[in-house]
Write an enzyme that holds these catalytic residues in place. Structure first.
Site, PDB file in Angstrom:
ATOM      1  N   LYS A   1       0.901  -1.151  -0.036  1.00 10.80           N
ATOM      2  CA  LYS A   1       0.071   0.078  -0.054  1.00 10.80           C
ATOM      3  C   LYS A   1       0.765   1.305   0.139  1.00 10.80           C
ATOM      4  O   LYS A   1       0.732   2.201  -0.835  1.00 10.80           O
ATOM      5  CB  LYS A   1      -0.842   0.084   1.271  1.00 10.80           C
ATOM      6  CG  LYS A   1      -1.851   1.346   1.407  1.00 10.80           C
ATOM      7  CD  LYS A   1      -2.749   0.993   2.433  1.00 10.80           C
ATOM      8  CE  LYS A   1      -3.496   2.258   2.867  1.00 10.80           C
ATOM      9  NZ  LYS A   1      -4.416   2.305   3.859  1.00 10.80           N
TER      10      LYS A   1
ATOM     11  N   GLU B   1      10.469  -4.718   4.311  1.00  8.99           N
ATOM     12  CA  GLU B   1      10.579  -6.070   4.137  1.00  8.99           C
ATOM     13  C   GLU B   1      10.382  -6.078   2.692  1.00  8.99           C
ATOM     14  O   GLU B   1      10.710  -6.954   2.001  1.00  8.99           O
ATOM     15  CB  GLU B   1       9.536  -6.850   5.129  1.00  8.99           C
ATOM     16  CG  GLU B   1       9.969  -7.057   6.495  1.00  8.99           C
ATOM     17  CD  GLU B   1       9.205  -6.186   7.285  1.00  8.99           C
ATOM     18  OE1 GLU B   1       8.737  -4.880   6.644  1.00  8.99           O
ATOM     19  OE2 GLU B   1       9.036  -6.296   8.372  1.00  8.99           O
TER      20      GLU B   1
ATOM     21  N   GLY C   1      -5.000  -1.810   4.982  1.00 11.95           N
ATOM     22  CA  GLY C   1      -4.141  -2.897   4.619  1.00 11.95           C
ATOM     23  C   GLY C   1      -4.751  -4.421   4.837  1.00 11.95           C
ATOM     24  O   GLY C   1      -4.724  -5.216   3.970  1.00 11.95           O
ATOM     25  N   ARG C   2      -5.248  -4.468   6.042  1.00  7.91           N
ATOM     26  CA  ARG C   2      -5.973  -5.824   6.418  1.00  7.91           C
ATOM     27  C   ARG C   2      -7.317  -6.116   5.722  1.00  7.91           C
ATOM     28  O   ARG C   2      -7.930  -6.935   6.074  1.00  7.91           O
ATOM     29  CB  ARG C   2      -5.828  -5.853   7.977  1.00  7.91           C
ATOM     30  CG  ARG C   2      -6.432  -4.760   8.680  1.00  7.91           C
ATOM     31  CD  ARG C   2      -5.996  -4.815  10.376  1.00  7.91           C
ATOM     32  NE  ARG C   2      -6.600  -3.569  10.857  1.00  7.91           N
ATOM     33  CZ  ARG C   2      -6.033  -2.595  10.815  1.00  7.91           C
ATOM     34  NH1 ARG C   2      -4.678  -2.458  10.343  1.00  7.91           N
ATOM     35  NH2 ARG C   2      -6.300  -1.788  11.699  1.00  7.91           N
TER      36      ARG C   2
ATOM     37  N   GLU D   1      -4.805  -6.747  14.743  1.00  5.68           N
ATOM     38  CA  GLU D   1      -4.318  -5.316  14.322  1.00  5.68           C
ATOM     39  C   GLU D   1      -5.523  -4.317  14.261  1.00  5.68           C
ATOM     40  O   GLU D   1      -5.209  -3.219  14.794  1.00  5.68           O
ATOM     41  CB  GLU D   1      -3.811  -5.450  12.810  1.00  5.68           C
ATOM     42  CG  GLU D   1      -2.767  -4.464  12.403  1.00  5.68           C
ATOM     43  CD  GLU D   1      -2.163  -4.421  11.391  1.00  5.68           C
ATOM     44  OE1 GLU D   1      -0.894  -4.684  11.426  1.00  5.68           O
ATOM     45  OE2 GLU D   1      -2.303  -4.384  10.418  1.00  5.68           O
TER      46      GLU D   1
ATOM     47  N   HIS E   1      -5.633 -33.340  17.618  1.00  7.83           N
ATOM     48  CA  HIS E   1      -4.301 -34.163  18.331  1.00  7.83           C
ATOM     49  C   HIS E   1      -3.451 -33.318  18.981  1.00  7.83           C
ATOM     50  O   HIS E   1      -2.144 -33.844  18.875  1.00  7.83           O
ATOM     51  CB  HIS E   1      -3.859 -35.331  17.058  1.00  7.83           C
ATOM     52  CG  HIS E   1      -5.001 -36.108  16.535  1.00  7.83           C
ATOM     53  ND1 HIS E   1      -5.311 -37.336  17.184  1.00  7.83           N
ATOM     54  CD2 HIS E   1      -6.252 -35.924  15.624  1.00  7.83           C
ATOM     55  CE1 HIS E   1      -6.353 -37.801  16.586  1.00  7.83           C
ATOM     56  NE2 HIS E   1      -6.827 -37.156  15.708  1.00  7.83           N
TER      57      HIS E   1
ATOM     58  N   LYS F   1       9.455  -0.895  14.319  1.00  7.07           N
ATOM     59  CA  LYS F   1      10.079  -0.713  12.790  1.00  7.07           C
ATOM     60  C   LYS F   1      11.098   0.230  13.141  1.00  7.07           C
ATOM     61  O   LYS F   1      12.187   0.143  12.554  1.00  7.07           O
ATOM     62  CB  LYS F   1       8.886  -0.002  12.031  1.00  7.07           C
ATOM     63  CG  LYS F   1       7.816  -0.914  11.479  1.00  7.07           C
ATOM     64  CD  LYS F   1       6.842  -0.380  10.632  1.00  7.07           C
ATOM     65  CE  LYS F   1       5.921  -1.058  10.375  1.00  7.07           C
ATOM     66  NZ  LYS F   1       4.568  -0.196   9.522  1.00  7.07           N
TER      67      LYS F   1
HETATM   68  O1  F6P Z   1       3.077  -2.869   9.751  1.00  4.01           O
HETATM   69  C1  F6P Z   1       1.921  -2.983   9.631  1.00  4.01           C
HETATM   70  C2  F6P Z   1       1.183  -2.677   8.202  1.00  4.01           C
HETATM   71  O2  F6P Z   1       1.149  -1.535   7.992  1.00  4.01           O
HETATM   72  C3  F6P Z   1      -0.085  -3.473   7.892  1.00  4.01           C
HETATM   73  O3  F6P Z   1      -1.138  -2.704   8.453  1.00  4.01           O
HETATM   74  C4  F6P Z   1      -0.073  -3.777   6.659  1.00  4.01           C
HETATM   75  O4  F6P Z   1      -0.994  -4.495   5.948  1.00  4.01           O
HETATM   76  C5  F6P Z   1       1.390  -3.979   6.464  1.00  4.01           C
HETATM   77  O5  F6P Z   1       2.080  -3.293   7.412  1.00  4.01           O
HETATM   78  C6  F6P Z   1       1.993  -4.087   4.933  1.00  4.01           C
HETATM   79  O6  F6P Z   1       1.880  -2.360   4.474  1.00  4.01           O
HETATM   80  P1  F6P Z   1       2.166  -2.218   3.021  1.00  4.01           P
HETATM   81  O7  F6P Z   1       1.004  -2.726   2.233  1.00  4.01           O
HETATM   82  O8  F6P Z   1       2.038  -0.655   2.953  1.00  4.01           O
HETATM   83  O9  F6P Z   1       3.506  -2.563   2.684  1.00  4.01           O
END
Ligand code: F6P
Length: 550
Positions: free
Chosen positions: A211, A217, A273-274, A359, A390, A514
């Site tokens: 987003k 990452e 995002g979620r 979240e 199990h 972060k």
């Molecule tokens: O760190 C949490 C977050 O902001 C989530 O809410 C989001 O889904 C994820 O990181 C990834 O964010 P982006 O889509 O901006 O890379």
């Protein structure tokens, strides 16, 4: 009702009434409730779309449900719901509208943000995704060397990974089995390594899903993927155009990365995002299952959106699910909620819900900026049955904690299951029904004795029962049913956040880690100065450097 003018939740008469009711109800037994009302097993059920919801095995009476609905009315859950659907900026800490529901609004409908109808833009992106997916699926879109795309690797994290990864897994039987679709999220290089090590770069499309397009990452993995591709193809930067597309709200950053914005699929800041996998973030899924199936899934979402928006409180399923969670979390001290799907295809479903729920509602500060005095979001956990039986079901049956659980199952196995395996479905579902039965009704000491069990073993073999569960049963696991299920949980989370008076749509709690990681990282390199960290972290960094010989 605005957040500031609201009475403290635990000081409202509706909350007090529920607390009093809980005391009077005491340790009400499901055996007694069913004995008193033989029709309970059918009366305490609801239907929404293809989903049959049985909530009879809950520690509630008609009065409990009335009091819970009164709490929802007092906290104006439906008022906030209407504000969300109207496009008001109910995500107050980020000053944003919350309009994932517009992502599945039918063409021609009107949803306005700041006076602008966003539905045409939603469908323009869906159309662009459709055209692109069809090109990839048909082989018309080729890689830099002219080879057909056979591999799709989605790089993203959190909401830019969990949704498409979960939905791909869930809808595997609807996917083009000739395509290899993989999901890379972890900054641990092992993730990307395992995803690409056996792929032909010339046949591989990377979808960079972010987003913000700033998430460390994702940008790190995307950069490494680009390096891998260019090395494998022995090509220059211009090869990127045929092998990289972006899903983002941030055109500038996408372009800085070197992806042509023609190859960018857009979404908007009013999509959390979620809550985003039915936006452009779902492109990998659309390529895998095809645009028609993707739209069926959107229709499933929309069906439940409409139910949530219009159904009266008595038959509103997300409202009911949210309120039941409040009943256990706030009035029975339950700390967690298990989601136990009896479908192997839902193996990532609970992991997806963890982000959606935890979240959204893992917060101790209310909309009014004050600390709340009541429990908020539960720990959400679970894995598919029968595996969990199990492993950890022992604790649910005979442990000391109250763990409300949702059981999700399907009457039919997936259509393309090997014919020889179809018979196993009844065994799976026998377990599904048996578990909620055992959890609810247990086994009394007398029933154990009647089996001739030695007296000293009777306590060990007794099941107290009375463990509450919701059963969600559908005919089959289709794209539409998946959309219905996800929308159900989205709105359940909404209901709980509304009652608890928290902003379910921000996520400030992920920021500190972060920032600290950025501070720590330079200290890990050879010869670097160790910044002024706390005693424990400084010692751990020193130990790490020692182990790495730095
Ligand atoms: O760190 C949490 C977050 O902001 C989530 O809410 C989001 O889904 C994820 O990181 C990834 O964010 P982006 O889509 O901006 O890379």
């Amino acid at each position: 009702m605005n957040a500031e003018s609201r009475a403290r939740l635990d000081q409202t008469p509706e909350w007090t009434a529920l607390a009093g009711h809980r005391d009077r109800l005491g340790e009400v037994q499901l055996r007694e409730l069913f004995a008193a009302d033989p029709a309970r097993g059918t009366a305490y059920t609801l239907q929404v779309g293809d989903l049959h919801i049985d909530y009879s095995k809950h520690l509630v009476t008609g009065e409990t449900l009335t009091l819970l609905r009164e709490l929802a009315a007092a906290t104006d859950v439906f008022g906030l719901r209407d504000a969300m659907f109207r496009g008001e900026k109910i995500n107050t800490t980020e000053d944003r509208a919350v309009l994932h529901t517009a992502l599945r609004a039918p063409r021609g409908s009107v949803v306005e943000v700041d006076g602008e109808n966003v539905v045409p833009a939603v469908h323009a992106v869906l159309d662009k995704m459709t055209a692109f997916s069809e090109k990839v699926r048909s082989g018309e879109w080729t890689g830099h060397t002219g080879k057909r795309i056979k591999n799709v690797v989605n790089i993203g994290i959190g909401g830019s990974d969990l949704g498409p990864a979960m939905a791909y897994e869930t809808l595997r039987s609807f996917t083009d089995r000739g395509l290899t679709v993989r999901f890379v999220s972890n900054v641990d290089g092992a993730d990307l390594h395992e995803a690409v090590r056996d792929l032909d770069a010339a046949e591989t499309l990377f979808i960079i899903a972010s987003k913000t397009f700033t998430t460390i990452e994702t940008i790190t993995n995307a950069t490494s993927a680009r390096d891998w591709l260019l090395t494998e193809l022995k090509a220059s930067q211009d090869a990127v155009a045929k092998h990289f597309v972006a899903l983002s709200t941030n055109a500038e950053k996408v372009s800085d990365f070197g992806i042509d914005t023609d190859n960018m699929f857009e979404f908007w800041d009013w999509v959390g995002g979620r809550y985003s996998y039915d936006s452009a973030i779902g492109l990998s899924l659309m390529i895998a299952i095809g645009p028609d199936r993707f739209r069926e899934m959107l229709d499933g979402f929309h069906l439940v959106d409409e139910h949530f928006r219009t159904a009266p409180a008595e038959s509103n399923v997300p409202l009911l699910m949210g309120l039941l969670g409040i009943w256990y979390g706030n009035f029975h001290d339950a700390q967690s909620h298990a989601v136990l799907p009896y479908s192997h295809y839902l193996s990532k479903f609970t992991a997806y819900l963890q982000q959606l729920d935890m979240e959204s509602n893992g917060k101790y500060v209310g909309r009014d900026g004050k600390e709340v005095d009541w429990q908020t979001g539960p720990v959400v956990w679970g894995t598919p049955g029968t595996n969990g039986q199990h492993a950890y079901y022992q604790l649910i049956h005979q442990g000391t904690k109250l763990i409300p659980a949702d059981f999700i199952g399907f009457a039919e196995p997936v259509a393309d299951l090997l014919p020889g395996l179809v018979a196993q479905h009844d065994l799976l579902m026998a377990n599904f029904f048996a578990q909620t039965q055992a959890l609810a009704f247990g086994k009394t000491p007398d029933e154990v004795r009647a089996e001739g069990v030695a007296e000293e073993l009777v306590p060990h073999k007794t099941f107290k029962g009375n463990h509450p569960t919701t059963t969600i049963l559908a005919k089959e696991l289709t794209p539409s049913v998946l959309g219905q299920l996800i929308a159900l949980y989205e709105h359940k989370v909404f209901v709980q956040g509304a009652v608890w008076n928290i902003d379910s749509f921000d996520q400030w709690g992920v920021e500190l880690g972060k920032v600290l990681a950025k501070r720590v990282e330079p200290a890990l390199t050879e010869g670097a100065e160790v910044p002024d960290l706390d005693g424990s972290t400084t010692a751990l960094v020193a130990k790490y450097r020692d182990l790495r010989g730095r």
